[in-house]
Design a protein around this motif. Structure first.
Motif, PDB file in Angstrom:
ATOM      1  N   ALA A 234      41.932  51.004  41.658  1.00 32.75           N
ATOM      2  CA  ALA A 234      41.659  50.290  40.416  1.00 32.75           C
ATOM      3  C   ALA A 234      40.315  50.768  39.877  1.00 32.75           C
ATOM      4  N   LYS A 235      40.222  50.897  38.563  1.00 33.61           N
ATOM      5  CA  LYS A 235      38.931  51.329  38.018  1.00 33.61           C
ATOM      6  C   LYS A 235      38.053  50.102  37.766  1.00 33.61           C
ATOM      7  N   PRO A 236      36.738  50.274  37.917  1.00 32.58           N
ATOM      8  CA  PRO A 236      35.840  49.142  37.650  1.00 32.58           C
ATOM      9  C   PRO A 236      35.727  48.933  36.155  1.00 32.58           C
ATOM     10  N   CYS A 237      36.685  48.235  35.615  1.00 37.15           N
ATOM     11  CA  CYS A 237      36.792  48.095  34.177  1.00 37.15           C
ATOM     12  C   CYS A 237      35.511  47.545  33.551  1.00 37.15           C
ATOM     13  N   MET A 238      34.926  48.305  32.635  1.00 37.80           N
ATOM     14  CA  MET A 238      33.739  47.883  31.896  1.00 37.80           C
ATOM     15  C   MET A 238      32.584  47.487  32.819  1.00 37.80           C
ATOM     16  N   GLY A 239      32.606  47.913  34.064  1.00 39.84           N
ATOM     17  CA  GLY A 239      31.560  47.507  35.003  1.00 39.84           C
ATOM     18  C   GLY A 239      31.629  46.030  35.352  1.00 39.84           C
ATOM     19  N   GLY A 240      32.808  45.455  35.161  1.00 42.85           N
ATOM     20  CA  GLY A 240      32.986  44.021  35.432  1.00 42.85           C
ATOM     21  C   GLY A 240      33.081  43.240  34.133  1.00 42.85           C
ATOM     22  N   TRP A 241      33.924  42.244  34.170  1.00 38.91           N
ATOM     23  CA  TRP A 241      34.175  41.433  32.964  1.00 38.91           C
ATOM     24  C   TRP A 241      32.923  40.649  32.578  1.00 38.91           C
ATOM     25  N   THR A 306      33.511  43.555  44.700  1.00 38.92           N
ATOM     26  CA  THR A 306      32.307  43.639  43.865  1.00 38.92           C
ATOM     27  C   THR A 306      32.036  45.082  43.436  1.00 38.92           C
ATOM     28  N   VAL A 307      32.953  45.982  43.758  1.00 37.00           N
ATOM     29  CA  VAL A 307      32.808  47.382  43.363  1.00 37.00           C
ATOM     30  C   VAL A 307      33.718  47.680  42.174  1.00 37.00           C
ATOM     31  N   ASP A 308      34.996  47.268  42.286  1.00 36.56           N
ATOM     32  CA  ASP A 308      35.925  47.544  41.178  1.00 36.56           C
ATOM     33  C   ASP A 308      36.329  46.277  40.417  1.00 36.56           C
ATOM     34  N   PHE A 309      35.852  45.115  40.882  1.00 35.62           N
ATOM     35  CA  PHE A 309      36.091  43.840  40.186  1.00 35.62           C
ATOM     36  C   PHE A 309      37.578  43.537  40.001  1.00 35.62           C
ATOM     37  N   GLY A 310      38.389  44.077  40.910  1.00 38.17           N
ATOM     38  CA  GLY A 310      39.828  43.791  40.826  1.00 38.17           C
ATOM     39  C   GLY A 310      40.538  44.595  39.758  1.00 38.17           C
ATOM     40  N   GLY A 311      39.841  45.565  39.172  1.00 32.04           N
ATOM     41  CA  GLY A 311      40.490  46.460  38.214  1.00 32.04           C
ATOM     42  C   GLY A 311      40.570  45.875  36.815  1.00 32.04           C
ATOM     43  N   CYS A 312      41.528  46.393  36.061  1.00 29.04           N
ATOM     44  CA  CYS A 312      41.611  46.120  34.623  1.00 29.04           C
ATOM     45  C   CYS A 312      42.522  44.937  34.323  1.00 29.04           C
ATOM     46  N   ARG A 313      41.994  43.972  33.608  1.00 30.02           N
ATOM     47  CA  ARG A 313      42.789  42.789  33.234  1.00 30.02           C
ATOM     48  C   ARG A 313      43.873  43.164  32.233  1.00 30.02           C
TER      49      ARG A 313
END
Ligand code: SF4
Ligand code: SF4
Lengths: 368, 85
Positions: A234-241, A306-313
């Motif tokens: 998963a990519k770290p979308c936007m560095g986290g929501w 805390t690295v990829d924040f669960g990916g892209c919503r």
């Protein structure tokens, strides 16, 4: 939860654009030009963003050069202490406009290019003679002495041309080349059958990037945005929501990410109704997926949360119908098979033109 | 050869960030947080002072600090990154 200030603001000044890329990152529901924020609204946004702690802004679109008041918006950002970067297709940039922007405080330019071959680039962008305009724009930016970056979205029609694309950038004197593999939501999801590469293409491209990185080390920065469908990560979308960046859409809607307009139940706030500080810190939309408390299994117990924040919503929603699920791009996600089904179909090593219809964005209506 | 007179590279902006209470170098796509005295040092890189002049000024301002050893190394690192010219 304490909320750190944002570093970056993506200002989508307009959804109007002379190009029609099949992977456009604008939402499928484009904002009409008559609903755009006016100059004073943007001045107010920039002043508030500076107060809030924003350091960088990307002035983007659509094509931001369609806004005649772009120098005023640049000046407002600069006055707020914000470092301004123009993200443009290059269409509509001439010496006069560029010098007005530089006088207003513009610091850097990112130019999009679709391919190194003019005809192919124009076919992908859906506009004739657009390549020559890009070439001219690059030369103007270099003459003005501004840092220049090249932005390239990668997909099956240009992944095999990476050498030529990097050489094009070097010939144009760029400082940075961003090679971003297409991300599949919005327009790119509609056009996925057409855009999705084959695994062999990606492996070759990755090797090519590695070779160039070694050669260019310390001279030109080469950024590779991973193809999450194929990597199983998963990519770290936007560095986290709501962690690093916010997006203001042309009509003043504020979003944690430019694609988030499509998410159900988000009820995104608008700068016409609320102060930016409340939007960033307090609004339900920015707190919806902030931090780790909202996470489902397997993210909840995962060391990478805390690295990829669960990916892209947006990707979770687009593929599963539920934005709070683990991003299906992750190999640990219960829905990972949804991504594998697509990548498995792409095994042949020879790219072949597929008879797949493409969905094209059309420009929103000009304002009266 | 005339001595190096450090100055910020053209695309680099030095600014104070009131919100975070720190000095920053801002570049395209990048922010460098200048911790401790680093901001004071970079602020003296105006293209007029040479390294010696910067060291002397810092030495006067922070008596007892190991500026003569550390500042030239720090400036060299920033030049290697392309942030100073
Ligand atoms: S939520 Fe999805 S679409 Fe939005 S920025 Fe993140 S990755 Fe991109
Ligand atoms: S399970 Fe969640 S946190 Fe862990 S790697 Fe996958 S997406 Fe990231």
């Amino acid at each position: 939860m304490t909320v750190d200030p944002p570093w970056a603001l993506l200002a989508e000044l307009t959804h109007g654009c002379p190009l029609r890329c099949a992977y456009c990152s604008n939402p499928v529901e484009l904002v009409r030009r008559s609903r755009e924020l006016d100059t004073d609204d943007w001045r107010h946004v920039m002043a508030q963003a500076g107060e809030l702690g924003v350091i960088h802004t990307h002035l983007s679109g659509g094509e931001p050069l369609l806004r005649r008041d772009l120098p005023e918006i640049v000046a407002a950002a600069d006055a707020a202490g914000i470092y301004t970067q123009l993200v443009t297709s290059g269409i509509g940039l001439d010496a006069e406009r560029l010098s007005a922007l530089v006088r207003a405080g513009l610091r850097a330019v990112q130019l999009s290019v679709q391919h190194a071959d003019a005809r192919t680039s124009e076919r992908i962008a859906g506009r004739r003679r657009s390549f020559a305009a890009k070439e001219r724009a690059a030369a103007l930016v270099r003459e003005a002495g501004l840092p220049l970056g090249l932005n390239v979205v990668l997909h099956r029609d240009n992944l095999d041309a990476l050498d030529a694309i990097v050489e094009l950038g070097l010939g144009w004197g760029v400082d940075r080349i961003e090679l971003a593999n297409a991300q599949f939501y919005g327009w790119a999801l509609l056009n996925r059958d057409h855009l999705l590469p084959e695994r062999g293409q990606l492996e070759r491209a990755r090797d090519t990037v590695e070779r160039w990185r070694e050669r260019l080390a310390g001279r030109v920065e080469l950024v590779w945005v991973v193809p999450d469908y194929f990597d199983g990560t998963a990519k770290p979308c936007m560095g986290g929501w709501g962690a690093v960046s916010l997006t203001v859409a042309p009509d003043g809607t504020v979003l944690p990410c430019p694609a988030a307009a499509s998410l159900p139940g988000l009820d995104p706030p608008n700068v016409r109704d609320r102060p930016l500080e409340w939007i960033w810190r307090e609004s339900p939309a920015f707190n919806a997926y902030r931090g780790t408390a909202w996470m489902p299994d397997p993210c909840r117990g995962c060391e990478l949360r805390t690295v990829d924040f669960g990916g892209c919503r947006c990707q979770a929603y687009a593929l599963t119908g539920d934005p709070a699920r683990t991003d299906p791009a992750c190999h640990r996600a219960p829905d990972h098979h949804l991504v594998q089904e697509f990548t498995a179909r792409r095994t042949s090593d020879v790219p072949q033109p597929l008879p797949v219809p493409r969905s094209y964005r059309s420009s929103p209506q000009p304002s009266p | 050869m005339s001595p190096w007179r450090p100055a910020l590279a053209r695309s680099v902006l030095l600014r104070h960030d009131r919100v975070r209470g720190t000095d920053l170098l801002v570049l395209p796509e990048r922010v460098v947080v200048l911790r401790g005295p680093a901001g004071h040092i970079v602020r003296l890189c105006d293209g007029r002072r040479d390294v010696r002049g910067i060291v002397d000024e810092l030495g006067a301002r922070f008596p007892g600090a190991p500026v003569a050893d550390e500042v030239p190394v720090f400036l060299g690192k920033l030049r290697d990154e392309g942030w100073l010219r």
